[in-house]
Design a protein around this motif. Structure first.
Motif, mmCIF file in Angstrom:
data_model
loop_
_atom_site.group_PDB
_atom_site.id
_atom_site.type_symbol
_atom_site.label_atom_id
_atom_site.label_comp_id
_atom_site.label_asym_id
_atom_site.label_seq_id
_atom_site.Cartn_x
_atom_site.Cartn_y
_atom_site.Cartn_z
ATOM 1 N N ALA A 100 0.918 7.013 -6.539
ATOM 2 C CA ALA A 100 -0.164 7.985 -6.652
ATOM 3 C C ALA A 100 0.348 9.403 -6.467
ATOM 4 O O ALA A 100 -0.060 10.324 -7.191
ATOM 5 N N ASP B 108 1.930 1.766 -3.495
ATOM 6 C CA ASP B 108 0.817 2.308 -4.283
ATOM 7 C C ASP B 108 0.651 3.801 -4.029
ATOM 8 O O ASP B 108 0.394 4.582 -4.962
ATOM 9 N N GLU C 81 -10.102 -0.024 -9.963
ATOM 10 C CA GLU C 81 -9.636 0.092 -8.584
ATOM 11 C C GLU C 81 -10.664 -0.444 -7.583
ATOM 12 O O GLU C 81 -10.473 -0.319 -6.375
ATOM 13 N N THR D 139 -6.563 5.522 -6.253
ATOM 14 C CA THR D 139 -5.650 4.816 -5.350
ATOM 15 C C THR D 139 -5.701 5.453 -3.966
ATOM 16 O O THR D 139 -5.793 4.755 -2.944
ATOM 17 N N ASP E 48 0.829 -1.209 0.000
ATOM 18 C CA ASP E 48 0.000 0.000 0.000
ATOM 19 C C ASP E 48 0.858 1.252 0.000
ATOM 20 O O ASP E 48 0.504 2.264 -0.635
ATOM 21 N N ARG F 179 -9.007 4.594 -2.338
ATOM 22 C CA ARG F 179 -9.020 3.193 -1.895
ATOM 23 C C ARG F 179 -8.260 3.030 -0.586
ATOM 24 O O ARG F 179 -8.723 2.334 0.339
#
Length: 278
Positions: free
Chosen positions: A14, A10, A122, A250, A7, A253
């Protein structure tokens, strides 16, 4: 709460996407010169016509893209949307300003479908009003930005439009409930909230998106180079908003998993780190 290694990776991706050079800066780089002089050469009244067309285009794009796209979860198909955008831009760019305004709803719908495709990829539900609003928010990104404001400001400023729109609408709905009785208006308020919220958000986003579209039209308004430039710039636009959508969804999420405050703090930390590197 600590982010997992995946994460965190990610979120770093982003941040890179969401703090990359603005679309206006990329347009200037693409044509090899600043766009200010080209914008000034647009016909008298062009800006007003463009701004009106942008809001209509966004409204049509929401109707045509968000509610017609297949809701089955699947990975985003980025290349297909770029090909559609290039074809649309080539046709629109070949005949000057009038055709560009006619083509605008088509290219905006293609870009909106590309954004919604990313949202679906996503894991977001396209029937959810929050997801629909988040897709519209993406089009508030890409205008000129002041680097002195800090790397993260532009992204969270764009997201603030939804908060403002919701705050205004909540007060209106509270007044309705007080006058008519919440028990009799609960169902009405839900549908009203979704429709009016999205409509107000589109109005606000159109102001920022209109600035970017004005620069785009200035770049491709010359018929001699319009067709080639139109195809190239539409591909550039679609690529940019796909990147913004990937970064945006992203972040959302991860917010759903860790909380908005945790993710914003980490976002700002990563943005500051990238800012100092750059």
């Amino acid at each position: 709460m600590t982010l997992s290694a995946n994460d965190l990776a990610d979120l770093e991706r982003a941040v890179r996407l969401l703090t990359s050079p603005s679309l206006v800066a990329r347009l200037s780089h693409q044509i090899g010169s600043p766009l200010e002089s080209a914008v000034k050469k647009l016909p008298a009244g062009a800006s007003a016509r463009i701004n009106a067309a942008v809001e209509v285009a966004l409204r049509r794009a929401v109707d045509a893209a968000l509610w017609s796209l297949d809701k089955t979860p699947r990975p985003a198909s980025t290349r297909r949307h770029k090909l559609y955008a290039a074809a649309s831009g080539a046709v629109g760019g070949a005949f000057g300003l009038t055709s560009l305004l006619v083509e605008l709803p088509v290219s905006t719908t293609i870009m909106m479908r590309a954004v919604a495709d990313v949202a679906r990829g996503e894991g977001f539900d396209l029937d959810d009003p929050d997801t629909q609003a988040a897709c519209v928010e993406v089009f508030a990104m890409g205008g000129p930005s002041d680097k002195d404001d800090g790397a993260e400001t532009g992204y969270y400023m764009a997201r603030g439009f939804a908060t403002q729109a919701m705050g205004q609408l909540s007060r209106e709905l509270a007044d309705i409930a007080a006058r008519q009785g919440a028990g009799h208006t609960a169902g009405l308020m839900t549908s009203t909230q979704a429709g009016k919220w999205l409509g107000r958000l589109i109005e606000k986003v159109a102001e920022r998106f209109g600035v970017v579209i004005t620069n785009k039209i200035a770049a491709q308004a010359v018929p001699i180079i319009g067709a080639a430039t139109g195809a190239t710039l539409n591909t550039l636009f679609t690529d940019f908003y796909q990147d913004m959508a990937l970064g945006h969804f992203t972040v959302k999420r991860l917010e759903n998993r860790y909380g908005a405050e945790v993710i914003r703090a980490e976002f700002e930390k990563q943005a500051a780190r990238q800012w100092h590197r750059g």
